[in-house]
Write an enzyme that holds these catalytic residues in place. Structure first.
Site, mmCIF file in Angstrom:
data_model
loop_
_atom_site.group_PDB
_atom_site.id
_atom_site.type_symbol
_atom_site.label_atom_id
_atom_site.label_comp_id
_atom_site.label_asym_id
_atom_site.label_seq_id
_atom_site.Cartn_x
_atom_site.Cartn_y
_atom_site.Cartn_z
ATOM 1 N N ARG A 61 -9.634 -1.953 -11.483
ATOM 2 C CA ARG A 61 -9.903 -2.589 -10.188
ATOM 3 C C ARG A 61 -10.287 -1.568 -9.130
ATOM 4 O O ARG A 61 -10.975 -1.897 -8.164
ATOM 5 C CB ARG A 61 -8.692 -3.433 -9.744
ATOM 6 C CG ARG A 61 -8.531 -4.708 -10.575
ATOM 7 C CD ARG A 61 -7.311 -5.492 -10.146
ATOM 8 N NE ARG A 61 -6.074 -4.779 -10.354
ATOM 9 C CZ ARG A 61 -5.412 -4.720 -11.504
ATOM 10 N NH1 ARG A 61 -5.878 -5.366 -12.559
ATOM 11 N NH2 ARG A 61 -4.294 -4.014 -11.618
ATOM 12 N N GLU A 98 4.399 1.112 -12.917
ATOM 13 C CA GLU A 98 5.404 0.106 -12.540
ATOM 14 C C GLU A 98 5.746 -0.724 -13.784
ATOM 15 O O GLU A 98 6.866 -1.137 -13.983
ATOM 16 C CB GLU A 98 4.846 -0.794 -11.432
ATOM 17 C CG GLU A 98 5.881 -1.683 -10.783
ATOM 18 C CD GLU A 98 5.276 -2.667 -9.798
ATOM 19 O OE1 GLU A 98 4.050 -2.699 -9.638
ATOM 20 O OE2 GLU A 98 6.062 -3.430 -9.213
HETATM 21 P P1 AMP Z 1 1.413 2.741 -9.728
HETATM 22 O O1 AMP Z 1 0.971 3.847 -10.638
HETATM 23 O O2 AMP Z 1 2.792 2.262 -10.041
HETATM 24 O O3 AMP Z 1 1.223 3.093 -8.270
HETATM 25 O O4 AMP Z 1 0.501 1.483 -10.053
HETATM 26 C C1 AMP Z 1 -0.760 1.374 -9.511
HETATM 27 C C2 AMP Z 1 -1.738 0.793 -10.491
HETATM 28 O O5 AMP Z 1 -1.207 -0.298 -11.243
HETATM 29 C C3 AMP Z 1 -2.937 0.275 -9.761
HETATM 30 O O6 AMP Z 1 -4.087 0.676 -10.469
HETATM 31 C C4 AMP Z 1 -2.765 -1.230 -9.729
HETATM 32 O O7 AMP Z 1 -3.967 -1.861 -10.068
HETATM 33 C C5 AMP Z 1 -1.714 -1.538 -10.793
HETATM 34 N N1 AMP Z 1 -0.562 -2.285 -10.267
HETATM 35 C C6 AMP Z 1 0.723 -1.854 -10.212
HETATM 36 N N2 AMP Z 1 1.538 -2.778 -9.719
HETATM 37 C C7 AMP Z 1 0.766 -3.835 -9.409
HETATM 38 C C8 AMP Z 1 1.024 -5.124 -8.834
HETATM 39 N N3 AMP Z 1 2.260 -5.507 -8.470
HETATM 40 N N4 AMP Z 1 -0.036 -5.944 -8.644
HETATM 41 C C9 AMP Z 1 -1.282 -5.571 -8.999
HETATM 42 N N5 AMP Z 1 -1.584 -4.391 -9.550
HETATM 43 C C10 AMP Z 1 -0.583 -3.527 -9.761
#
Ligand code: AMP
Length: 173
Positions: A61, A98
């Site tokens: 995305r 996450e």
């Molecule tokens: P992080 O590495 O935990 O900051 O996760 C960020 C990445 O995971 C991004 O590329 C987001 O597209 C995706 N992502 C993580 N959590 C979510 C969420 N709650 N909703 C949508 N996309 C998420």
């Protein structure tokens, strides 16, 4: 047009892709031409005066926002992709998400030493993905001018993982 209108166009999908995760679905926002343009205009604003040479954007995305931002800023697009997708020589970084863990790669010759780089993704959650992208750009010798995301999940404190890098996020939860 206001940030509230952009926020209204982000849909919560509970328990996707795993139980306990509230997935922030940006497809209603990017599917509405005026809202998408407003989001890109607001994301680009801090960088118009001194644009980056390259926008590094994150699979998948992040590509949507990153490519549109790069076009507006007159910058090149450098993809950070999931492992095994890029055809040429790469730098790799492993990190925790996450929901799960992952490896990402960047082409070794995508960012050149001294390039001013803006890193773009759709959403900052725990910060693991952006931390990995920052490390990849640093390994390439790029100068990171900032990180830009459409959405930040403040309660996950992802910013702490990328401390020292300036962060521009439009919508907070
Ligand atoms: P992080 O590495 O935990 O900051 O996760 C960020 C990445 O995971 C991004 O590329 C987001 O597209 C995706 N992502 C993580 N959590 C979510 C969420 N709650 N909703 C949508 N996309 C998420």
């Amino acid at each position: 047009m206001s940030l509230e209108n952009l926020k209204k166009a982000i849909r919560d999908i509970p328990d996707f892709p795993k139980k306990g995760i509230i997935f922030k679905d940006i497809t209603p926002l990017i599917g509405a031409g005026k809202l998408f343009r407003e989001a890109i205009d607001l994301m680009a604003k801090p960088y118009l005066a001194r644009p980056p040479a390259k926008v590094v954007c994150i699979d998948a995305r992040g590509f949507i926002f990153g490519a549109a931002l790069a076009l507006k800023l007159g910058a090149g697009v450098i993809p950070v992709r999931k492992a095994g997708k890029l055809p040429h020589k790469t730098h790799r970084a492993d990190f925790d998400l996450e929901y799960g863990s992952a490896t990402v790669e960047i082409h070794e010759d995508g960012v050149l030493p001294g390039d001013r780089v803006l890193i773009v993704d759709d959403l900052l959650a725990t910060g693991g993905t952006l931390r990995a992208a920052i490390d990849l750009v640093r390994r390439s010798g790029g100068e990171i001018i900032g990180v830009c995301v459409a959405i930040e999940l403040d309660f996950l404190k992802g910013r702490e993982k990328i401390e020292g890098t300036s962060i521009h996020s439009l919508i907070h939860y």
